[in-house]
Design a protein around this motif. Structure first.
Motif, PDB file in Angstrom:
ATOM      1  N   GLN A  54       7.193  -1.991 -14.636  1.00  0.00           N
ATOM      2  CA  GLN A  54       6.740  -0.769 -15.313  1.00  0.00           C
ATOM      3  C   GLN A  54       7.202   0.530 -14.651  1.00  0.00           C
ATOM      4  N   HIS A  55       7.576   0.482 -13.368  1.00  0.00           N
ATOM      5  CA  HIS A  55       7.836   1.743 -12.661  1.00  0.00           C
ATOM      6  C   HIS A  55       9.158   1.775 -11.905  1.00  0.00           C
ATOM      7  N   PHE A  56      10.067   0.856 -12.234  1.00  0.00           N
ATOM      8  CA  PHE A  56      11.300   0.816 -11.454  1.00  0.00           C
ATOM      9  C   PHE A  56      12.131   2.091 -11.630  1.00  0.00           C
ATOM     10  N   ASP A  57      12.026   2.709 -12.806  1.00  0.00           N
ATOM     11  CA  ASP A  57      12.761   3.966 -13.026  1.00  0.00           C
ATOM     12  C   ASP A  57      12.257   5.054 -12.065  1.00  0.00           C
ATOM     13  N   SER A  58      10.936   5.090 -11.826  1.00  0.00           N
ATOM     14  CA  SER A  58      10.366   6.066 -10.879  1.00  0.00           C
ATOM     15  C   SER A  58      10.820   5.747  -9.451  1.00  0.00           C
ATOM     16  N   VAL A  59      10.852   4.464  -9.120  1.00  0.00           N
ATOM     17  CA  VAL A  59      11.316   4.027  -7.794  1.00  0.00           C
ATOM     18  C   VAL A  59      12.765   4.484  -7.581  1.00  0.00           C
ATOM     19  N   MET A  60      13.582   4.337  -8.627  1.00  0.00           N
ATOM     20  CA  MET A  60      14.989   4.754  -8.551  1.00  0.00           C
ATOM     21  C   MET A  60      15.088   6.275  -8.359  1.00  0.00           C
ATOM     22  N   ARG A  61      14.278   7.014  -9.109  1.00  0.00           N
ATOM     23  CA  ARG A  61      14.307   8.483  -8.998  1.00  0.00           C
ATOM     24  C   ARG A  61      13.929   8.937  -7.584  1.00  0.00           C
ATOM     25  N   LEU A  62      13.002   8.194  -6.975  1.00  0.00           N
ATOM     26  CA  LEU A  62      12.561   8.521  -5.613  1.00  0.00           C
ATOM     27  C   LEU A  62      13.515   7.961  -4.558  1.00  0.00           C
ATOM     28  N   GLN A  63      14.551   7.243  -5.042  1.00  0.00           N
ATOM     29  CA  GLN A  63      15.554   6.601  -4.165  1.00  0.00           C
ATOM     30  C   GLN A  63      14.893   5.629  -3.179  1.00  0.00           C
ATOM     31  N   GLU A  64      13.938   4.872  -3.700  1.00  0.00           N
ATOM     32  CA  GLU A  64      13.216   3.922  -2.855  1.00  0.00           C
ATOM     33  C   GLU A  64      13.505   2.472  -3.207  1.00  0.00           C
ATOM     34  N   GLU A  65      14.504   2.250  -4.086  1.00  0.00           N
ATOM     35  CA  GLU A  65      14.733   0.861  -4.508  1.00  0.00           C
ATOM     36  C   GLU A  65      15.139  -0.045  -3.345  1.00  0.00           C
TER      37      GLU A  65
ATOM     38  N   ASN B 180       0.824  -1.191   0.000  1.00  0.00           N
ATOM     39  CA  ASN B 180       0.000   0.000   0.000  1.00  0.00           C
ATOM     40  C   ASN B 180       0.872   1.260   0.000  1.00  0.00           C
ATOM     41  N   MET B 181       1.892   1.236   0.859  1.00  0.00           N
ATOM     42  CA  MET B 181       2.782   2.390   0.981  1.00  0.00           C
ATOM     43  C   MET B 181       3.680   2.525  -0.254  1.00  0.00           C
ATOM     44  N   LEU B 182       4.231   1.403  -0.699  1.00  0.00           N
ATOM     45  CA  LEU B 182       5.109   1.439  -1.881  1.00  0.00           C
ATOM     46  C   LEU B 182       4.351   1.934  -3.112  1.00  0.00           C
ATOM     47  N   TYR B 183       3.166   1.374  -3.334  1.00  0.00           N
ATOM     48  CA  TYR B 183       2.394   1.795  -4.505  1.00  0.00           C
ATOM     49  C   TYR B 183       1.922   3.250  -4.343  1.00  0.00           C
ATOM     50  N   GLY B 184       1.618   3.627  -3.100  1.00  0.00           N
ATOM     51  CA  GLY B 184       1.180   5.003  -2.826  1.00  0.00           C
ATOM     52  C   GLY B 184       2.188   6.046  -3.269  1.00  0.00           C
ATOM     53  N   THR B 185       3.475   5.690  -3.248  1.00  0.00           N
ATOM     54  CA  THR B 185       4.508   6.663  -3.627  1.00  0.00           C
ATOM     55  C   THR B 185       4.634   6.826  -5.140  1.00  0.00           C
ATOM     56  N   ILE B 186       4.070   5.877  -5.914  1.00  0.00           N
ATOM     57  CA  ILE B 186       4.245   5.986  -7.378  1.00  0.00           C
ATOM     58  C   ILE B 186       2.917   6.101  -8.136  1.00  0.00           C
ATOM     59  N   THR B 187       1.811   6.345  -7.406  1.00  0.00           N
ATOM     60  CA  THR B 187       0.503   6.412  -8.091  1.00  0.00           C
ATOM     61  C   THR B 187       0.472   7.473  -9.189  1.00  0.00           C
ATOM     62  N   GLU B 188       1.208   8.571  -8.991  1.00  0.00           N
ATOM     63  CA  GLU B 188       1.168   9.644 -10.007  1.00  0.00           C
ATOM     64  C   GLU B 188       1.793   9.196 -11.332  1.00  0.00           C
ATOM     65  N   PHE B 189       2.628   8.146 -11.286  1.00  0.00           N
ATOM     66  CA  PHE B 189       3.272   7.644 -12.511  1.00  0.00           C
ATOM     67  C   PHE B 189       2.507   6.471 -13.123  1.00  0.00           C
ATOM     68  N   CYS B 190       1.563   5.920 -12.347  1.00  0.00           N
ATOM     69  CA  CYS B 190       0.783   4.762 -12.828  1.00  0.00           C
ATOM     70  C   CYS B 190      -0.612   5.268 -13.176  1.00  0.00           C
ATOM     71  N   THR B 191      -0.810   5.607 -14.447  1.00  0.00           N
ATOM     72  CA  THR B 191      -2.058   6.251 -14.877  1.00  0.00           C
ATOM     73  C   THR B 191      -2.713   5.458 -16.009  1.00  0.00           C
ATOM     74  N   GLU B 192      -3.927   5.850 -16.335  1.00  0.00           N
ATOM     75  CA  GLU B 192      -4.644   5.230 -17.462  1.00  0.00           C
ATOM     76  C   GLU B 192      -3.806   5.354 -18.744  1.00  0.00           C
ATOM     77  N   GLY B 193      -3.112   6.490 -18.865  1.00  0.00           N
ATOM     78  CA  GLY B 193      -2.304   6.737 -20.069  1.00  0.00           C
ATOM     79  C   GLY B 193      -1.017   5.937 -20.097  1.00  0.00           C
ATOM     80  N   SER B 194      -0.307   5.893 -18.949  1.00  0.00           N
ATOM     81  CA  SER B 194       0.990   5.201 -18.919  1.00  0.00           C
ATOM     82  C   SER B 194       0.825   3.687 -18.859  1.00  0.00           C
ATOM     83  N   CYS B 195      -0.251   3.231 -18.220  1.00  0.00           N
ATOM     84  CA  CYS B 195      -0.454   1.787 -18.006  1.00  0.00           C
ATOM     85  C   CYS B 195      -1.885   1.388 -18.381  1.00  0.00           C
ATOM     86  N   PRO B 196      -2.213   1.397 -19.701  1.00  0.00           N
ATOM     87  CA  PRO B 196      -3.590   1.083 -20.108  1.00  0.00           C
ATOM     88  C   PRO B 196      -3.998  -0.361 -19.820  1.00  0.00           C
TER      89      PRO B 196
END
Length: 224
Positions: free
Chosen positions: A173-184, A77-93
């Motif tokens: 699909q979102h590991f690059d965002s995780v890396m940018r947030l330094q959460e890997e 819940n917490m991990l996904y909560g940090t990347i919801t803005e990158f997981c959208t209808e457009g990016s992940c149809p």
């Protein structure tokens, strides 16, 4: 209640540390399950994840699986909560874990025939469904002396199988965002704990783990 690796999340700066996708599920303080959670937290602190997932001596297997399932829900819940803005209808149809794996949603009651939907929609369905199971006192009793139902293990296996899909989607699909947030490091620790737990009690079919098989083997070999 802090999650089992809640301490590491407090290292994440800013408001992201408390951002969850769904409301957090709390284990009542003073309950036996709360004591089990504290025990798990303490053994996790030792750094030996293989040992930390083992059933504590004299404890009930169903209760141990219940406590950890609640905790994994909170972690994801917490991990996904940090990347919801990158997981959208457009990016992940579609809900996928790489090009070879696509998931369609069905819960057997409200949606009986699997439907194709976007990843954010799928994960919303999935986490809402898990939350409903965790809140059901007949499935996850929080009171002492209330027995677990006969179908508890199969329900727990389904929950964990579905939670795995959120990890798989984040990694693919979102590991690059995780890396940018330094959460890997947080993601890897959480996933490693999850995998060691499901392996210890044989809770997820090997075929279901295929989207992250290479990573699972890597995490396992590092620990030997």
């Amino acid at each position: 209640v802090k999650g089992l690796i809640g301490n590491v999340f407090s290292l994440i700066s800013g408001s992201r540390s408390s951002k969850t996708f769904k409301p957090k599920k709390n284990i009542p303080e003073g309950s036996h399950q709360y004591e089990l959670l504290k025990h798990a937290e303490a053994t996790l602190g030792s750094g030996n994840l293989r040992q930390a997932v083992m059933l504590p001596e004299g404890e009930d297997l169903n209760e141990w699986i219940a406590v950890n399932t609640v905790d994994f829900f909170n972690q994801i819940n917490m991990l996904y909560g940090t990347i919801t803005e990158f997981c959208t209808e457009g990016s992940c149809p579609v809900m996928s874990a790489g090009p070879r794996y696509e998931y369609h949603w069905a819960d057997g009651t409200n949606i009986k025939k699997p439907i194709k939907c976007s990843a954010p929609k799928y994960i919303d369905y999935l986490m809402t469904w898990v939350q409903d199971q965790l809140d059901d006192e007949t499935l996850f009793p929080s009171k002492i002396g209330v027995p677990f139902p006969k179908n508890f293990m199969s329900v727990a296996k389904t929950i964990l199988k579905r939670l795995f899909r959120v990890y798989a989607h984040i990694y693919h699909q979102h590991f690059d965002s995780v890396m940018r947030l330094q959460e890997e490091a947080h993601l890897n620790t959480s996933f490693k704990h999850f995998i060691f737990f499901v392996q210890e009690f044989n809770l997820i079919d090997r075929r279901e783990l295929a989207p992250l098989q290479e990573l699972i083997e890597k995490l396992g070999s590092k620990d030997r």
